[in-house]
Write an enzyme that holds these catalytic residues in place. Structure first.
Site, PDB file in Angstrom:
ATOM      1  CG  ASP A 209       6.217  -2.493  -0.740  1.00 36.74           C
ATOM      2  OD1 ASP A 209       5.436  -1.567  -0.454  1.00 36.74           O
ATOM      3  OD2 ASP A 209       6.193  -3.606  -0.180  1.00 36.74           O
TER       4      ASP A 209
ATOM      5  CB  CYS B  10     -23.377  -5.766  -1.478  1.00 39.00           C
ATOM      6  SG  CYS B  10     -22.133  -5.742  -2.776  1.00 39.00           S
TER       7      CYS B  10
ATOM      8  CG  ASP C 178       3.467   1.162   7.783  1.00 36.74           C
ATOM      9  OD1 ASP C 178       2.428   0.942   7.140  1.00 36.74           O
ATOM     10  OD2 ASP C 178       4.465   1.716   7.290  1.00 36.74           O
TER      11      ASP C 178
ATOM     12  CD  GLU D  61     -22.074  -3.571   5.731  1.00 39.63           C
ATOM     13  OE1 GLU D  61     -23.041  -2.885   5.329  1.00 39.63           O
ATOM     14  OE2 GLU D  61     -21.547  -4.458   5.027  1.00 39.63           O
TER      15      GLU D  61
ATOM     16  CG  HIS E  35     -21.013  -2.728   1.719  1.00 37.69           C
ATOM     17  ND1 HIS E  35     -21.210  -4.017   2.118  1.00 37.69           N
ATOM     18  CD2 HIS E  35     -20.623  -2.788   0.423  1.00 37.69           C
ATOM     19  CE1 HIS E  35     -20.937  -4.834   1.121  1.00 37.69           C
ATOM     20  NE2 HIS E  35     -20.578  -4.117   0.080  1.00 37.69           N
TER      21      HIS E  35
HETATM   22  O1  1PR Z   1       4.533  -8.685   1.567  1.00 38.72           O
HETATM   23  O2  1PR Z   1       2.122  -9.256   1.560  1.00 38.72           O
HETATM   24  O3  1PR Z   1       3.486  -9.661   3.560  1.00 38.72           O
HETATM   25  O4  1PR Z   1       2.892  -7.349   2.876  1.00 38.72           O
HETATM   26  C1  1PR Z   1       3.742  -6.571   3.645  1.00 38.72           C
HETATM   27  C2  1PR Z   1       3.178  -5.176   3.649  1.00 38.72           C
HETATM   28  O5  1PR Z   1       3.922  -4.395   4.572  1.00 38.72           O
HETATM   29  C3  1PR Z   1       3.279  -4.497   2.306  1.00 38.72           C
HETATM   30  O6  1PR Z   1       2.083  -3.799   2.056  1.00 38.72           O
HETATM   31  C4  1PR Z   1       4.410  -3.490   2.469  1.00 38.72           C
HETATM   32  O7  1PR Z   1       4.155  -2.295   1.744  1.00 38.72           O
HETATM   33  C5  1PR Z   1       4.364  -3.205   3.954  1.00 38.72           C
HETATM   34  N1  1PR Z   1       5.687  -2.881   4.537  1.00 38.72           N
HETATM   35  C6  1PR Z   1       6.699  -3.753   4.719  1.00 38.72           C
HETATM   36  N2  1PR Z   1       7.725  -3.108   5.311  1.00 38.72           N
HETATM   37  C7  1PR Z   1       7.362  -1.845   5.497  1.00 38.72           C
HETATM   38  C8  1PR Z   1       8.167  -0.788   6.139  1.00 38.72           C
HETATM   39  O8  1PR Z   1       7.772   0.356   6.206  1.00 38.72           O
HETATM   40  N3  1PR Z   1       9.340  -1.161   6.644  1.00 38.72           N
HETATM   41  N4  1PR Z   1       5.392  -0.556   4.990  1.00 38.72           N
HETATM   42  C9  1PR Z   1       6.087  -1.687   4.999  1.00 38.72           C
HETATM   43  C10 1PR Z   1       4.987  -0.003   3.929  1.00 38.72           C
HETATM   44  C11 1PR Z   1       4.376   2.061   3.262  1.00 38.72           C
HETATM   45  C12 1PR Z   1       3.098   2.664   3.551  1.00 38.72           C
HETATM   46  C13 1PR Z   1       3.292   3.942   4.304  1.00 38.72           C
HETATM   47  C14 1PR Z   1       3.275   4.990   3.228  1.00 38.72           C
HETATM   48  C15 1PR Z   1       2.891   6.343   3.703  1.00 38.72           C
HETATM   49  N5  1PR Z   1       4.765   1.250   4.340  1.00 38.72           N
HETATM   50  O9  1PR Z   1       2.276   1.802   4.212  1.00 38.72           O
HETATM   51  O10 1PR Z   1       2.280   3.969   5.197  1.00 38.72           O
HETATM   52  O11 1PR Z   1       4.554   5.037   2.622  1.00 38.72           O
HETATM   53  O12 1PR Z   1       3.811   6.848   4.571  1.00 38.72           O
HETATM   54  P1  1PR Z   1       4.017   8.427   4.730  1.00 38.72           P
HETATM   55  O13 1PR Z   1       2.683   9.054   4.539  1.00 38.72           O
HETATM   56  O14 1PR Z   1       4.475   8.581   6.132  1.00 38.72           O
HETATM   57  O15 1PR Z   1       5.026   8.841   3.719  1.00 38.72           O
HETATM   58  P2  1PR Z   1       3.312  -8.804   2.378  1.00 38.72           P
END
Ligand code: 1PR
Length: 612
Positions: free
Chosen positions: A440, A79, A255, A204, A202
């Site tokens: 979000d 890179c 998550d 790796e 990349h």
């Molecule tokens: O605000 O910079 O500290 O980041 C927090 C991060 O955590 C953000 O990216 C936020 O989207 C994520 N987050 C916070 N709470 C939740 C929760 O679910 N209670 N998850 C959360 C976000 C969404 C996706 C999920 C998709 C696909 N989750 O990550 O994986 O919706 O799901 P599916 O395929 O099952 O429908 P910060």
């Protein structure tokens, strides 16, 4: 002895892990003299050209590096380690490169001659076309340096860059080993001459195909094989084919949070509520629950084990999100760091880490700016960091500095940029490609005859005919702290704002669709896709393989009705996102990554087919 040159930025840990995995030993360059001592030198460069070159010079590495290369001992660059060999780069016009290879590094254009637009940076898996081989008779059908011969199956490699060396048949024919096409641009994806070998991609992070490239170089004893015989006419190579080789990416998302017993688990919610539903008493929760009468945190497995499974099943990227980072999360004792270290030791595709990438304070009062938090994650093996809540605050600040009546952050004057936000500082140090912004959004429905606030008018959509949303209108409001708090900013503003601040990719979730299995929110995704030129990852709602083919199907995008939008670019042509992310269906084994890819292939999409 093999030496690795770490000039102090980017994810060098992944490369170290790959070398160990292949069974080789190495030392880090700690002093300019180490460069002279090395029998083999590998310069992995992640980051931006300017800071990389300045750091090389400041640490006294630039001259020894040039002498090392001139000595004929084997050099491999990755890179920025390849770009540094050229005379300079548009990324930092006043900073000279090492000048070993003729030419300057330029930038990808998001405007194609055909009127189409492509995302910049190029982020994802593309093919490398070998254009020369050795002159020997014995290796007629094999290509040196670990690339499969042209007769063998196509191999894909992971690229993540905004700057590239456009292939010039006159200047580069003796240097270029492979070329790659992105949009209609043909660029040099690896070079080789004498003892010098370097790749723009990349290895790796390129799964088995990439490890083969590394293995081939590491296994060479002493002398390098000179490749001289062109197997393709360079003038023909320079002509772009009808389409490029970039594949659609499938991202597996985990998550992560502590459960009620304090163990770090992969969880998965519905509309961000990750606790088990309890039958009685009936609890109605809107959005994430803080506990109350809800059940236990859902436990879908151990983070590293699950991530390894997805890597082996062919995930093109793996994302870890620390979803309780809105709580105090000092960098010291951050459990996500060791989780990442473990994952990066055996997973050789890009890893993104999100949650808590912000200014923090350690328990002893030591302040840790967002850039320092990101440094720690990159050192632990992350390739990209994902910023959520802080991105919202940064764009709010940008808009407030832009002045009254400016709702579109792209219209904000550059003087409104503070230069101090996490997005800006991390992007400056590591390059835009290392900064993802996770959005979000939640729908805000409008009653009949009701208008959205003026600032959010470009963000209003109507339910499609025949869908469950028919007759409804809404706009998409951004939230922070995992949906717990709503802010007065919409998705278009946020996406355009973070692009202006220097983010390289958007991870677009939907609180309404999260965990629903109903499919991605196409209207949301098209809205954001048409707002920015950086890549967008569609997320939330995937329930079966067809949902992926649907979201990748190019569709004409409606022009945004932005206030003061006078860039005259006209309506964007049909387009779709370059990546889609899913969590629940993979965790619950309702479908495998391979089944998704099979369906994509059946519908004519390009995919990376390697299963490790
Ligand atoms: O605000 O910079 O500290 O980041 C927090 C991060 O955590 C953000 O990216 C936020 O989207 C994520 N987050 C916070 N709470 C939740 C929760 O679910 N209670 N998850 C959360 C976000 C969404 C996706 C999920 C998709 C696909 N989750 O990550 O994986 O919706 O799901 P599916 O395929 O099952 O429908 P910060």
């Amino acid at each position: 002895m093999l030496y690795l040159l770490d000039y102090g930025a980017g994810n060098v840990q992944s490369l170290a892990n790959s070398i160990k995995k292949l069974g080789f030993d190495f030392k880090w360059v700690k002093h300019p003299d180490d460069i002279n001592t090395a029998d083999k030198l590998l310069f992995p460069g992640v980051g931006a050209f300017g800071p990389a070159m300045e750091s090389l010079r400041r640490q006294g590495y630039a001259e020894p590096l040039k002498e090392y290369i001139a000595s004929g001992k084997p050099y491999m660059g990755i890179c920025i380690g390849m770009q540094a060999l050229f005379e300079g780069s548009l990324e930092a016009p006043n900073v000279p490169g090492l000048g070993v290879v003729p030419g300057t590094v330029g930038k990808f254009s998001s405007e194609e001659a055909s009127g189409a637009r492509k995302s910049v940076p190029q982020m994802g898996w593309n093919v490398a076309k070998v254009i020369k081989t050795t002159d020997g008779e014995h290796d007629e059908n094999s290509v040196e340096y670990g690339f499969p011969s042209p007769e063998q199956a196509v191999a894909h490699y992971y690229f993540v860059h905004s700057y590239r060396v456009a292939f010039d048949p006159e200047k580069h024919a003796s240097w270029a080993l492979t070329t790659t096409q992105y949009g209609s641009e043909v660029f040099v994806s690896s070079i080789q001459k004498g003892n010098v070998f370097a790749t723009q991609f990349h290895p790796e992070k390129s799964g088995r195909a990439g490890l083969e490239v590394l293995r081939a170089w590491l296994s060479r004893d002493g002398q390098s094989v000179g490749l001289t015989r062109l197997i393709a006419d360079p003038h023909e190579v320079a002509k772009p084919a009808g389409s490029d080789g970039l594949t659609k990416r499938i991202v597996a998302c985990l998550d992560v949070r502590s459960n009620d017993d304090g163990d770090l688990v992969v969880t998965k919610g519905e509309s961000y509520d990750v606790r088990e539903k309890q039958e009685s008493p009936k609890v109605v929760t809107a959005g994430p629950s803080s506990g109350g009468n809800s059940g236990q945190v859902r436990n879908l497995g151990k983070p590293v084990e699950l991530a390894q499974r997805y890597y082996l099943e062919g995930a093109d990227e793996v994302t870890f999100l620390n979803i309780t980072s809105f709580r105090s999360c000092p960098l010291k004792d951050q459990p996500m760091l060791s989780l990442l270290e473990l994952a990066a030791a055996t997973i050789f595709v890009p890893l993104t880490i999100g949650g808590g990438i912000k200014d923090t304070v350690d328990p002893d009062g030591t302040p840790r700016p967002a850039k320092e938090v990101a440094d720690a994650y990159f050192r632990a093996g992350a390739d990209k960091v994902s910023i959520g809540s802080e991105a919202v605050y940064a764009v709010e600040e940008l808009l407030s500095r832009a002045g009254e009546g400016i709702y579109d952050p792209k219209r904000a004057p550059d003087s409104a940029l503070s230069g101090a936000t996490g997005i800006e500082t991390i992007s400056k140090g590591y390059g835009a490609q290392a900064v993802v912004v996770s959005i979000d959004p939640r729908r805000v429905y409008l009653a009949e005859g009701e208008s959205a606030p003026e600032a959010h008018a470009p963000c209003v959509v109507e339910g499609l005919k025949g869908s469950e949303d028919e007759g409804k209108r809404w706009w998409y409001r951004c939230t922070v702290k995992g949906g717990r708090e709503e802010r007065d900013i919409d998705v278009v503003q946020l996406a355009r704002g973070v692009e202006k601040l220097g983010a390289g990719e958007v991870l677009l979730n939907s609180i309404d669709r999260d965990g629903s299995n109903k499919g991605f929110d196409r209207q949301l995704i098209d809205l954001v896709r048409s707002s920015v030129n950086i890549p967008v990852i569609a997320s939330s709602g995937a329930g079966n393989p067809t949902h992926f083919t649907d979201i990748f199907e190019p569709k004409p995008l409606k022009p945004l009705n932005l206030v003061n939008d006078d860039d005259g670019a006209g309506p964007p042509p049909p387009s779709s996102v370059e990546a889609a992310l899913a969590a629940g269906i993979f965790h619950r084994k309702e479908c495998t990554i391979q089944e998704v890819k099979d369906e994509l292939l059946r519908k004519g999409f390009k995919i990376r087919s390697e299963v490790v």
